[in-house]
Scaffold this motif. Sequence first.
Motif, PDB file in Angstrom:
ATOM      1  N   ARG A 153       0.822  -1.208   0.000  1.00  0.00           N
ATOM      2  CA  ARG A 153       0.000   0.000   0.000  1.00  0.00           C
ATOM      3  C   ARG A 153       0.858   1.261   0.000  1.00  0.00           C
ATOM      4  O   ARG A 153       2.020   1.251   0.405  1.00  0.00           O
ATOM      5  N   SER A 154       0.254   2.327  -0.457  1.00  0.00           N
ATOM      6  CA  SER A 154       0.944   3.616  -0.487  1.00  0.00           C
ATOM      7  C   SER A 154      -0.083   4.699  -0.152  1.00  0.00           C
ATOM      8  O   SER A 154      -1.238   4.630  -0.564  1.00  0.00           O
ATOM      9  N   GLY A 155       0.337   5.673   0.612  1.00  0.00           N
ATOM     10  CA  GLY A 155      -0.576   6.767   0.975  1.00  0.00           C
ATOM     11  C   GLY A 155      -1.489   6.379   2.123  1.00  0.00           C
ATOM     12  O   GLY A 155      -1.182   5.465   2.890  1.00  0.00           O
ATOM     13  N   TRP A 157      -2.204   8.329   4.667  1.00  0.00           N
ATOM     14  CA  TRP A 157      -1.655   8.856   5.916  1.00  0.00           C
ATOM     15  C   TRP A 157      -2.565   9.923   6.525  1.00  0.00           C
ATOM     16  O   TRP A 157      -2.193  10.564   7.506  1.00  0.00           O
ATOM     17  N   LEU A 161      -1.026  14.608   6.816  1.00  0.00           N
ATOM     18  CA  LEU A 161       0.276  14.020   6.499  1.00  0.00           C
ATOM     19  C   LEU A 161       0.384  13.536   5.072  1.00  0.00           C
ATOM     20  O   LEU A 161       1.494  13.347   4.577  1.00  0.00           O
ATOM     21  N   GLU A 164      -2.278  12.828  -0.613  1.00  0.00           N
ATOM     22  CA  GLU A 164      -1.947  13.592  -1.803  1.00  0.00           C
ATOM     23  C   GLU A 164      -2.865  13.166  -2.955  1.00  0.00           C
ATOM     24  O   GLU A 164      -3.124  11.979  -3.141  1.00  0.00           O
ATOM     25  N   SER A 256       5.068   4.026  -6.583  1.00  0.00           N
ATOM     26  CA  SER A 256       5.526   3.553  -5.280  1.00  0.00           C
ATOM     27  C   SER A 256       5.263   2.057  -5.120  1.00  0.00           C
ATOM     28  O   SER A 256       6.112   1.306  -4.621  1.00  0.00           O
ATOM     29  N   GLN A 260       7.931  -0.789  -4.386  1.00  0.00           N
ATOM     30  CA  GLN A 260       7.834  -1.612  -3.177  1.00  0.00           C
ATOM     31  C   GLN A 260       7.872  -3.107  -3.512  1.00  0.00           C
ATOM     32  O   GLN A 260       8.487  -3.876  -2.789  1.00  0.00           O
TER      33      GLN A 260
ATOM     34  N   LEU B 175       7.312  16.418   7.418  1.00  0.00           N
ATOM     35  CA  LEU B 175       6.523  15.236   7.789  1.00  0.00           C
ATOM     36  C   LEU B 175       5.934  14.558   6.542  1.00  0.00           C
ATOM     37  O   LEU B 175       5.921  13.330   6.446  1.00  0.00           O
ATOM     38  N   THR B 179       6.561  10.573   5.045  1.00  0.00           N
ATOM     39  CA  THR B 179       5.609   9.539   4.646  1.00  0.00           C
ATOM     40  C   THR B 179       5.855   9.158   3.181  1.00  0.00           C
ATOM     41  O   THR B 179       5.739   7.992   2.815  1.00  0.00           O
ATOM     42  N   PHE B 182       8.800   6.894   3.152  1.00  0.00           N
ATOM     43  CA  PHE B 182       8.400   5.588   3.701  1.00  0.00           C
ATOM     44  C   PHE B 182       7.702   4.752   2.632  1.00  0.00           C
ATOM     45  O   PHE B 182       7.934   3.551   2.501  1.00  0.00           O
ATOM     46  N   ASP B 183       6.829   5.401   1.868  1.00  0.00           N
ATOM     47  CA  ASP B 183       6.068   4.722   0.806  1.00  0.00           C
ATOM     48  C   ASP B 183       6.881   4.514  -0.462  1.00  0.00           C
ATOM     49  O   ASP B 183       6.349   3.983  -1.442  1.00  0.00           O
ATOM     50  N   LEU B 204       8.217   5.152  12.430  1.00  0.00           N
ATOM     51  CA  LEU B 204       7.629   6.298  11.764  1.00  0.00           C
ATOM     52  C   LEU B 204       6.112   6.370  11.931  1.00  0.00           C
ATOM     53  O   LEU B 204       5.513   7.455  11.891  1.00  0.00           O
ATOM     54  N   MET B 205       5.467   5.188  12.118  1.00  0.00           N
ATOM     55  CA  MET B 205       4.011   5.197  12.241  1.00  0.00           C
ATOM     56  C   MET B 205       3.559   6.073  13.409  1.00  0.00           C
ATOM     57  O   MET B 205       2.421   6.512  13.447  1.00  0.00           O
ATOM     58  N   VAL B 207       4.156   8.959  13.866  1.00  0.00           N
ATOM     59  CA  VAL B 207       3.844  10.304  13.375  1.00  0.00           C
ATOM     60  C   VAL B 207       2.330  10.502  13.254  1.00  0.00           C
ATOM     61  O   VAL B 207       1.815  11.592  13.430  1.00  0.00           O
ATOM     62  N   ARG B 208       1.607   9.410  12.977  1.00  0.00           N
ATOM     63  CA  ARG B 208       0.141   9.506  12.886  1.00  0.00           C
ATOM     64  C   ARG B 208      -0.474   9.945  14.213  1.00  0.00           C
ATOM     65  O   ARG B 208      -1.324  10.825  14.262  1.00  0.00           O
TER      66      ARG B 208
END
Lengths: 325, 325
Positions: A153-155, A157, A161, A164, A256, A260, B175, B179, B182-183, B204-205, B207-208
């Motif tokens: 998965r991507s995004g 957040w 955060l 997008e 992404s 991945q 921030l 993310t 990370f992705d 990093l999670m 941050v949520r």
Amino acid sequence: MSYVVGIDGGGTKTTCLFNKPGSFSYPGSDSAFIVTGEGTNPQSVGFKTMKERLRRLLSNGLSTFNITAGDISAVSCGIAGLGSSQDIKHTEKIIKEIFLELDFSENLFLSVHSDSFIALYGAIPEDKEEGILVISGTGSNSLGIINSGEFFRSGGWGHFLGDEGSGYQIGMHALQHLTKAFDKRGAPTLLTEKILNFMNWDHLMEVRNFVYQHKADKKEIAAFAKLVIEASEERDEVAVRILKKAAEELVLHVESLHLQSGDFHKDTPVMTAGSIFENSAVVMNYFQQQIHSRDLGVISPARSTPVYGACLLAEQLLKDNRKVR
Amino acid sequence: MSYVVGIDGGGTKTTCLFNKPGSFSYPGSDSAFIVTGEGTNPQSVGFKTMKERLRRLLSNGLSTFNITAGDISAVSCGIAGLGSSQDIKHTEKIIKEIFLELDFSENLFLSVHSDSFIALYGAIPEDKEEGILVISGTGSNSLGIINSGEFFRSGGWGHFLGDEGSGYQIGMHALQHLTKAFDKRGAPTLLTEKILNFMNWDHLMEVRNFVYQHKADKKEIAAFAKLVIEASEERDEVAVRILKKAAEELVLHVESLHLQSGDFHKDTPVMTAGSIFENSAVVMNYFQQQIHSRDLGVISPARSTPVYGACLLAEQLLKDNRKVR
């Protein structure tokens, strides 16, 4: 008589589909056994209300279609707002309590997933076992599964955060461009007039109260996306730029997933979902063109809806568990 | 003996400077009569606390420097958080109450301004009557005054709607880039490690939770700007990109003032203030270079601080009112 049940628990609506393995009905077809109820996202309504609503929905489905609880063989759910594996376990426990209370069979199989996962599973074309789904509604995210069943998965957040390319981000960019146009830091745009009209504001300064005093929530901000789409259809340059930027972000989601997994390829089916793709030709066209030109996959229509994906997962659960025994 | 008083009311600190017209002392010099107290932004502390703190500060200054209340001829204040002309009128009324309570002269002159305005007034070089001040701290905005006294501003729409190029925006971009990294939607960056260390996060999670559960405020987000600046000094590409984008937004503020007034020119003094300019060489260098190459002005050192600007405004008030009589 055996049934599998799929549940799609969203923020504002929950859908439940009862299907007989071997003769599945799509949601929307006349023969589909489908009931709907209120939203069951536990982050919005709490786990207690989620439980009550899921129980009412299942019980309603059983009586509506005259199905005996003991005839249900497998249930799969996708529930919005399940952020952690702890949330998923907690939800499993709650649903098992419902099963006991409603006299479901003790041999019943259950799986609980995120709402995105059942959406991906429902979208993958019938002859494929891999695919990518990009979702852009109020929020945005992207999911992919490869033949081995591995999942990426991507995004997703959230609106601050990430998200997008989402309606929220498009709406927020619209507001930011308003203030830029007001200050002469950016090009003038039709959006100013459209947003003033839509909100019934006399002056742009009211946007401050809307954001800081009224503390507009992410849905209220995302609602501006439809004005951006309208303005883009009238060839407003700022609106077109905002939407192309959104589309580019959605392409990055797919890129992404490729990075991945390393397993996606130029023939991987790529499906889209959500109000932004549905309503904006600018987003859809840019997205499709970039996916093809960057060899990120083949744009494909989604097979069906998330609740259908949940039913497929329930059926898969049944098959896998039968195999084991 | 006559005194003019300048007050700089900020979010966390309020400064008060007593000066004798004709022999002004700069804040920082040994002979300056200066007292400080707690923040008086009425949006944070309320108008009641603002009043108490301003009264205490004035009373403290009078006794510290052995000045008789009746000897004060003019007071000018810049107070943070005065968003509307209504706020300014309300603040004037409150300060006049303080004057009564502290036995100030009835012929006293008073003017109340935004904190940005006194900052601009304090920054303009001694031999000039026009200039532009660009501020980037937690928030950002830009102000300019032309020879006729007409005043222009750009930005300052707050952290959601604007504040482009501010510490808040730099922190939020950091921030968002975390993310993305990370992705694998964006380049890897030193920021990930720096922020995990700084926040003492294992993963990093977290941050949520920081953003959505803890609901990090704009200052907490802006605090990440210093890590971006650090990473830029270690040549982290993502950090450099974030800071250059911020600098570009700050240049747009100046461009906007030129467009708004039509009176600024390539020799207009442009001053900078705030922690981002002070701490980031990337921002400062890019900003200076663009201001010069786009003929937007001449980078100049600020003459003095906002509280000094308030004193100058108080003196001006006195002169203007004397002229009229």
